[in-house]
Design an enzyme around this catalytic site. Structure first.
Site, PDB file in Angstrom:
ATOM      1  N   GLN A  29       5.468   1.755  -5.888  1.00  0.00           N
ATOM      2  CA  GLN A  29       4.665   0.693  -6.497  1.00  0.00           C
ATOM      3  C   GLN A  29       3.202   1.078  -6.607  1.00  0.00           C
ATOM      4  O   GLN A  29       2.446   0.481  -7.375  1.00  0.00           O
ATOM      5  CB  GLN A  29       4.795  -0.595  -5.686  1.00  0.00           C
ATOM      6  CG  GLN A  29       4.159  -0.525  -4.297  1.00  0.00           C
ATOM      7  CD  GLN A  29       4.439  -1.766  -3.472  1.00  0.00           C
ATOM      8  OE1 GLN A  29       5.540  -1.934  -2.959  1.00  0.00           O
ATOM      9  NE2 GLN A  29       3.440  -2.635  -3.349  1.00  0.00           N
ATOM     10  N   CYS A  35       5.843  -5.088  -4.923  1.00  0.00           N
ATOM     11  CA  CYS A  35       7.032  -4.870  -4.092  1.00  0.00           C
ATOM     12  C   CYS A  35       8.145  -5.843  -4.460  1.00  0.00           C
ATOM     13  O   CYS A  35       9.333  -5.496  -4.442  1.00  0.00           O
ATOM     14  CB  CYS A  35       6.691  -4.979  -2.612  1.00  0.00           C
ATOM     15  SG  CYS A  35       6.000  -6.576  -2.106  1.00  0.00           S
ATOM     16  N   HIS A 173       6.065  -8.405   2.697  1.00  0.00           N
ATOM     17  CA  HIS A 173       6.553  -7.250   1.937  1.00  0.00           C
ATOM     18  C   HIS A 173       8.022  -7.441   1.573  1.00  0.00           C
ATOM     19  O   HIS A 173       8.840  -7.814   2.410  1.00  0.00           O
ATOM     20  CB  HIS A 173       6.378  -5.983   2.780  1.00  0.00           C
ATOM     21  CG  HIS A 173       6.653  -4.705   2.047  1.00  0.00           C
ATOM     22  ND1 HIS A 173       6.114  -4.426   0.806  1.00  0.00           N
ATOM     23  CD2 HIS A 173       7.418  -3.616   2.378  1.00  0.00           C
ATOM     24  CE1 HIS A 173       6.516  -3.225   0.415  1.00  0.00           C
ATOM     25  NE2 HIS A 173       7.315  -2.723   1.340  1.00  0.00           N
TER      26      HIS A 173
END
Length: 228
Positions: A29, A35, A173
């Site tokens: 990324q 993400c 995340h």
């Protein structure tokens, strides 16, 4: 879903969707907070491979640039991204390659004629180690959230539960759950990250399974697909 899995009986002690050609290598990324797009695209990659027998990488930049329900490089929850793919569908990475590595969001270049799948309207979510294990085995790779604080130091040994340095409540995340197993008597999840092919497992990592290490067992899910 869980009732259907239970009806099928016990699942294997270890599983790795990479060995079934259902998930590809880790992406990168870079400087974009995408993400979530890598996780969703990876989950749909798995659904598409299981349904068609073909491993196709799907577009992250389409999600970043075209999903108005989301905030591009500033993040997104899973549900709005699935709302978008239900309405617009998703192109392949080949047709709409990743171009947000520097954190910039470009004008949407969506081409409906190149769409390869549409999702169902819902992101089906669940939690808990045993539930996730059974659904992962039966239905394919899962999108999950976790705290990423300990991933930077991953050395090939499963990341262990440590609530002091990796709070299970700070889930910032998104990653892709692709398998599970046991190493040195430590049950683990096998996870595909989106920071490039770094570390001893080339962008994948293992994290302790069964006690919500870094919050990985709090939010997991997937979406059904219709192939175009």
């Amino acid at each position: 879903m869980l009732m259907e899995v239970e009806k099928d009986g016990p699942v294997p002690d270890a599983w790795d969707w990479r060995k079934k050609n259902v998930t590809g290598p880790a992406g990168d990324q870079a400087d974009c907070g995408s993400c979530w797009a890598f996780s969703i695209a990876g989950m749909l990659e798995g659904q598409y491979a299981i349904k068609t027998g073909k491993l196709v990488e799907f577009s992250k930049s389409q999600l970043v640039e075209c999903a108005k329900q989301c905030s591009g490089c500033d993040g997104c929850f899973f549900e709005p991204s699935i709302e978008y793919t239900h309405q617009a569908g998703l192109e392949s990475e080949k047709d709409y390659p990743y171009k947000n590595a520097n954190g910039e969001k470009f004008k949407c270049a969506y081409d409906k004629s190149k769409v390869k799948l549409f999702t169902g309207k819902d992101f089906l979510h669940f939690n808990g180690s045993e539930t996730m294990k059974k659904i992962l085995y039966k239905y394919g790779p899962l999108s999950v959230l976790l705290n990423s604080d300990l991933i930077h130091d991953y050395n090939g040994t499963p990341i262990r539960k440590n609530d002091e340095t990796c709070s299970p409540y700070d889930l910032g995340h998104a990653v892709l759950l692709v398998g599970y197993g046991k190493q040195d008597n430590i049950p683990y999840w096998l996870v595909r990250n989106s920071w490039g092919p770094i570390g001893p497992d080339e962008g994948f990592f293992k994290i302790e399974r069964g006690n919500n290490a870094c919050g990985i067992e709090q939010i997991a899910g997937y979406a059904t697909i219709d192939v175009v």
